[in-house]
Design a protein around this motif. Sequence first.
Motif, PDB file in Angstrom:
ATOM      1  N   SER A 199      41.060  51.858  32.766  1.00 41.06           N
ATOM      2  CA  SER A 199      40.218  50.725  32.404  1.00 41.06           C
ATOM      3  C   SER A 199      40.880  49.804  31.390  1.00 41.06           C
ATOM      4  CB  SER A 199      38.876  51.227  31.844  1.00 41.06           C
ATOM      5  OG  SER A 199      38.134  51.893  32.836  1.00 41.06           O
TER       6      SER A 199
ATOM      7  N   ARG B  40      38.178  53.833  26.756  1.00 41.46           N
ATOM      8  CA  ARG B  40      38.208  55.305  26.789  1.00 41.46           C
ATOM      9  C   ARG B  40      38.968  55.851  27.991  1.00 41.46           C
ATOM     10  NH1 ARG B  40      33.533  53.373  28.587  1.00 41.46           N
ATOM     11  NH2 ARG B  40      32.493  54.282  30.395  1.00 41.46           N
ATOM     12  N   GLU B  41      38.987  55.112  29.108  1.00 42.09           N
ATOM     13  CA  GLU B  41      39.694  55.557  30.305  1.00 42.09           C
ATOM     14  C   GLU B  41      40.955  54.726  30.476  1.00 42.09           C
ATOM     15  OE1 GLU B  41      36.938  55.128  33.459  1.00 42.09           O
ATOM     16  OE2 GLU B  41      35.577  56.705  32.740  1.00 42.09           O
ATOM     17  N   LYS B  42      42.066  55.390  30.681  1.00 45.16           N
ATOM     18  CA  LYS B  42      43.343  54.671  30.772  1.00 45.16           C
ATOM     19  C   LYS B  42      43.344  53.647  31.888  1.00 45.16           C
ATOM     20  CE  LYS B  42      48.332  55.388  30.694  1.00 45.16           C
ATOM     21  NZ  LYS B  42      49.449  56.368  30.656  1.00 45.16           N
TER      22      LYS B  42
ATOM     23  N   ASN C 279      31.795  48.939  31.101  1.00 43.75           N
ATOM     24  CA  ASN C 279      32.631  49.880  30.348  1.00 43.75           C
ATOM     25  C   ASN C 279      32.084  50.181  28.966  1.00 43.75           C
ATOM     26  OD1 ASN C 279      34.569  50.413  32.278  1.00 43.75           O
ATOM     27  ND2 ASN C 279      35.865  48.714  31.666  1.00 43.75           N
TER      28      ASN C 279
END
Length: 387
Positions: free
Chosen positions: A170, A166-168, A386
């Motif tokens: 990551s 969901r987070e770039k 995550n």
Amino acid sequence: MWSIFWMGDGFVKYSSPSFARVFYRHYSIDLLTGQRSDIKIDHFLERLESDHGSLEEIRQKRNYVVHLFYELGEILLDHSGPGADDPLAIEIQYKEKKPWSLIENIPSLELKAVGAVSSRDYKAAFDKGYEHLLRGDIYQFNLTFPFSYRWKKNHSAKEICSRLWREKESRSPYAHATYIPKLGKLYLSNSPECLFQGDLKGPQASLWTMPIKGTLPRGEDWRESFKKLKSSKKDQGELNMITDLLRNDLTKIDLQVGRVIKKCAPLVVPKIIHQYSLIETKLRESTSLLKIVKAMFPGGSVTGAPKKNVVKILSSLEKEKRGFYCGSTILIDRDLFAASINIRSGDFCMDDKMMRYHAGGGITLLSKCEEEFLEMHLKKDSFVRNL
């Protein structure tokens, strides 16, 4: 059935397979029909030679995905390790390819830990491996163990992928996933490491690899953590050994000498800082995919040195199969010719709502058991948190 790959600037989804098969030692299963046949792993390996017997034939491939499971490496190294029902490879030819977008606002899976190695069992395996180091049987070994988790809520395979990525910041460079309904499996990887990547254009094709060794929490300033890695004799020794091993592996492909392009460079990944080397070799036009796989797989950074001895010793130290973890995923599509090493990777059984996740690290004479145990958990947490 589908596969999703992170391309650095967006996700691509491959779908509508025209061919899909999972190979075991003495049989295989058609993943489109569920039919079992006596087509075995030897047939798959032969076709890596006959259907991909030159660089020109590799260049012609489109939308082609292969998952090599770690236990296939035991066969390639002439060990008898894999059982009759251990999956060894999955081969998929897709018809369609299009951009894919994450599903927004996916809640946590609320994973519950249901299995992990104890510090006592870890120490017992560490000590046995360390004895081999002292005797000079091996110079480094990569000790890994599985962790098991359950979740309760209903989540689709795409939702789980979306949650992880969901987070770039990551997303790792070789992040990918494959969902196989016939097996009830999602294979999900957030790997930062490549087994090989090739540039098949130009007057002479080249192939490179990027072994990773050394791990610390990223901290407030990753540069400070990287300074600690560079000053660690143990971490530098690990990287130097594996760099030399993989230079040798690359050279074996075509007897074209592998060259170290970078040595001890920083790699910043989710919550962690690593160091890596970059090694390159040239390829002849007659090079086959099988020749590359035989020389490179399994990856030296997840086995140790010398590779053949280490893989045999690891089978006695590790009580459970690695499977998808520490295997490799190959993608061939137009100018893209790449293979990951599947670290930071989970095997999700969708029907049972169960995830198996392995973690570990390289061990040398300078390693301390307690530190290696903590590093294993650091790598495990970088993925699990995550989700």
